[in-house]
Design a protein around this motif. Structure first.
Motif, short mmCIF file in Angstrom:
data_model
loop_
_atom_site.label_atom_id
_atom_site.label_comp_id
_atom_site.label_asym_id
_atom_site.label_seq_id
_atom_site.Cartn_x
_atom_site.Cartn_y
_atom_site.Cartn_z
N GLN A 347 -5.85 18.42 -6.20
CA GLN A 347 -6.11 16.97 -6.53
C GLN A 347 -7.73 16.61 -6.49
OE1 GLN A 347 -2.71 15.98 -7.31
NE2 GLN A 347 -3.89 14.15 -6.83
N ALA A 348 -8.42 17.84 -6.92
CA ALA A 348 -9.92 17.78 -6.82
C ALA A 348 -10.32 16.39 -7.54
CB ALA A 348 -10.49 18.86 -7.54
N GLY A 349 -11.09 15.29 -6.83
CA GLY A 349 -11.69 14.32 -7.09
C GLY A 349 -10.74 13.33 -7.50
N LYS A 350 -9.48 13.57 -7.14
CA LYS A 350 -8.44 12.32 -7.50
C LYS A 350 -7.42 11.99 -6.09
CE LYS A 350 -8.14 13.83 -12.14
NZ LYS A 350 -7.28 14.39 -13.19
N ALA A 351 -8.04 11.48 -5.16
CA ALA A 351 -7.54 11.24 -4.05
C ALA A 351 -6.39 10.21 -4.27
CB ALA A 351 -8.25 10.70 -2.97
N SER A 352 -5.42 10.10 -3.66
CA SER A 352 -3.99 9.35 -4.09
C SER A 352 -3.11 9.57 -2.96
CB SER A 352 -3.33 9.84 -5.49
OG SER A 352 -2.88 11.03 -5.24
N PRO A 353 -2.28 8.34 -2.78
CA PRO A 353 -1.10 8.37 -1.89
C PRO A 353 -0.32 9.64 -1.91
CG PRO A 353 -1.27 6.23 -2.99
CD PRO A 353 -2.23 7.19 -3.65
N PRO A 389 -12.11 1.72 -4.32
CA PRO A 389 -11.72 1.26 -5.58
C PRO A 389 -12.79 1.86 -6.75
CG PRO A 389 -11.56 -0.68 -4.24
CD PRO A 389 -12.21 0.63 -3.64
N GLY A 390 -14.08 2.19 -6.07
CA GLY A 390 -14.99 2.95 -7.15
C GLY A 390 -14.61 3.97 -7.53
N THR A 441 -15.48 1.71 7.18
CA THR A 441 -15.39 1.96 5.65
C THR A 441 -14.26 2.48 4.94
OG1 THR A 441 -17.85 2.67 5.86
CG2 THR A 441 -16.96 3.14 4.03
N GLY A 442 -13.62 1.88 4.23
CA GLY A 442 -12.56 2.23 3.40
C GLY A 442 -11.35 2.39 4.41
N GLY A 443 -11.34 1.81 5.49
CA GLY A 443 -10.29 2.25 6.34
C GLY A 443 -10.37 3.49 7.22
#
Length: 499
Positions: A347-353, A389-390, A441-443
């Protein structure tokens, strides 16, 4: 005696205030929220009650020390009950395991589940973890860090360096001792106690399961939030003033030291000492935006933020047969979880649930937290990426929270805990909600993670870059979690006394 302002009424700030108040300092605590406690919170609704932060206490000696040094003993103020079994685990192999309190009992549980070799392996690992604890407790947990010089004591004895193994990750250490995949998965989970990835967190985190198993897991009837309330009461008994709904806008620093703080609305509160109990990133980015915060911002840029959490508070009708105080449901692919949370690997560079997450359930059998004996209150947590979000991870995106909650309930059902037909209501707390509520920051639950061999030295120090400024709490040294936050307060109180 000094005029002290403590920014933030989380457990770190309150503990520091109580210690300093007992020493005779004039202390004021300023909290931006309408209630105290920070992440150690409580939600009450329709007769249900939920701890919204930590759900067990380990190393209670830290808080016994706090209460003894400030007045009556802890046990005269709060009731501590052992949690045994500490947790029930379900592994993807089908194995189910109750982990009891006490190191010998844990080894026997593994032996009963997987055979004598697994019990012997855990005994050997626990022995190594005990050695790491003995070597690191004083210089790394009970004292302020002094940069690389902190390592000099260990460096004088090569055997000590080999024991701590700063070049090894927690997972790497586990591979040296543990053959069973279930035991390795079990050990990996302890990296999340510091918001970290076991593939990158240092082997020294072996002390986390050591502390839990050697000193037990404890619960406070009515909820862990009572610990924060008791510490606040102790602080007030020593003349500490606690102001809620008092949001600090800026830490005021003169040419040579701090001068106090300015609140939103313009009020100035003068001080000789400022203790920041808020997340270090918030302090250096928002409360100290000028050049005096440059060093802190540079250090934070070198660190990896900790993971966050997605929380569901479930009000359930009926009772669950055999339900333990804590339950952990592991996924098939633990590495995929960490890749999704941190945006690494696949998931490099694509953090997601996380689509197939580890699910942690806290469901104390506590009459104070349910309307009657035919209901249950469950706190359900899964590891989650920060709200950012950024970078594309927007927990406020329409429909995301509700759809992800439904997914988690479905995963729970697939793993044998289907509560959907018993659900009265579900209150969801996302990383974005945690950021808004605590200004983390960001939770991020723990500020900086422990990812990387140098992570301990990248965590913000207790002594700030401006004379008279100190940092306490989970985002500063020595780290997050109730025991380390309490140790942080003891360090800061001592530093203020020597300032």
């Amino acid at each position: 005696m000094a005029r002290v302002v403590v920014v933030g009424a989380g457990l770190g700030g309150l503990s520091t205030a109580a210690r300093l108040g007992a020493l005779g300092h004039q202390v004021t605590v300023l909290e931006q929220a309408g209630q105290i406690g920070g992440k150690l919170g409580l939600l009450r609704r329709d007769g249900f009650g939920f701890d919204t932060g930590p759900s067990l206490l380990t190393l209670p000696a830290v808080y016994r020390d706090l209460f003894l040094k400030t007045g009556e003993p802890l046990e005269d103020v709060l009731s501590l009950e052992p949690v045994d079994p500490a947790c029930h685990y379900r592994f993807p192999s089908g194995l189910e395991l109750d982990v009891p309190g006490g190191p010998g009992h844990v080894s026997r549980a593994w032996a009963d589940a997987l055979g004598p070799k697994a019990g012997d392996d855990w005994t050997a690992f626990h022995r190594r973890a005990a050695q790491i604890w003995d070597l690191t407790r004083d210089p790394f947990l009970e004292s302020p860090l002094d940069g690389a010089r902190t390592l000099l004591g260990l460096a004088r004895n090569p055997a000590d360096i080999r024991t701590v193994a700063p070049w090894l990750s927690l997972r790497g250490l586990g591979r040296k001792y543990l053959q069973a995949p279930e035991q390795r998965m079990f050990l990996d989970r302890y990296a999340t106690y510091t918001g970290s990835d076991p593939r990158r967190a240092p082997a020294a985190l072996a002390t986390v399961p050591f502390v839990e198993h050697a000193f037990g897991s404890w619960y406070i009837p009515g909820g862990l939030w009572k610990l924060g309330a008791a510490v606040a009461d102790r602080a007030v008994s020593h003349g500490v003033k606690i102001r809620t709904s008092a949001s600090v806008e800026q830490v005021l620093a003169g040419s040579s030291r701090v001068e106090g703080v300015r609140l939103e609305g313009g009020e100035t509160v003068p001080a000789d000492v400022v203790v920041s109990g808020v997340e270090a990133a918030h302090l250096y980015r928002d409360l100290m935006p000028g050049p005096e915060g440059d060093a802190g911002r540079r250090a934070l840029r070198r660190a990896t933020p900790s993971l966050s959490g997605f929380v569901m508070l479930l009000a359930l009708r009926g009772r669950t047969p055999g339900l333990r105080h804590h339950t952990v449901l592991f996924p098939d692919d633990y590495d995929a979880e960490f890749d999704h949370v941190f945006g690494t690997g696949r998931q490099a560079g694509k953090a997601s649930p996380v689509p197939d997450p580890t699910i942690y359930i806290s469901a104390p059998d506590d009459p104070e937290l349910r309307p009657d004996d035919d209901h249950e209150a469950w706190f359900v947590l899964v590891n989650a990426p920060r709200h950012d979000p950024g970078a594309g991870m927007d927990w406020d995106a329409p429909g995301l929270a509700s759809s992800y909650a439904e997914k988690i309930l479905a995963v729970m059902a697939a793993r044998g805990l289907d509560v959907r037909d018993r659900l009265l209501w579900n209150e969801i707390r996302t990383p974005a909600d945690l950021e808004r509520g605590t200004r983390s920051t960001g939770g991020s639950i723990y500020g900086s993670s422990s990812n990387g061999a140098r992570s301990a030295f990248l965590r913000p120090a207790n002594r700030g870059p401006v004379p008279g400024l100190f940092l306490v709490g989970g985002s500063s040294h020595p780290g997050g979690g109730l025991p380390l936050v309490g140790l942080s307060a003891a360090i800061v109180a001592d530093l203020v006394g020597r300032a």
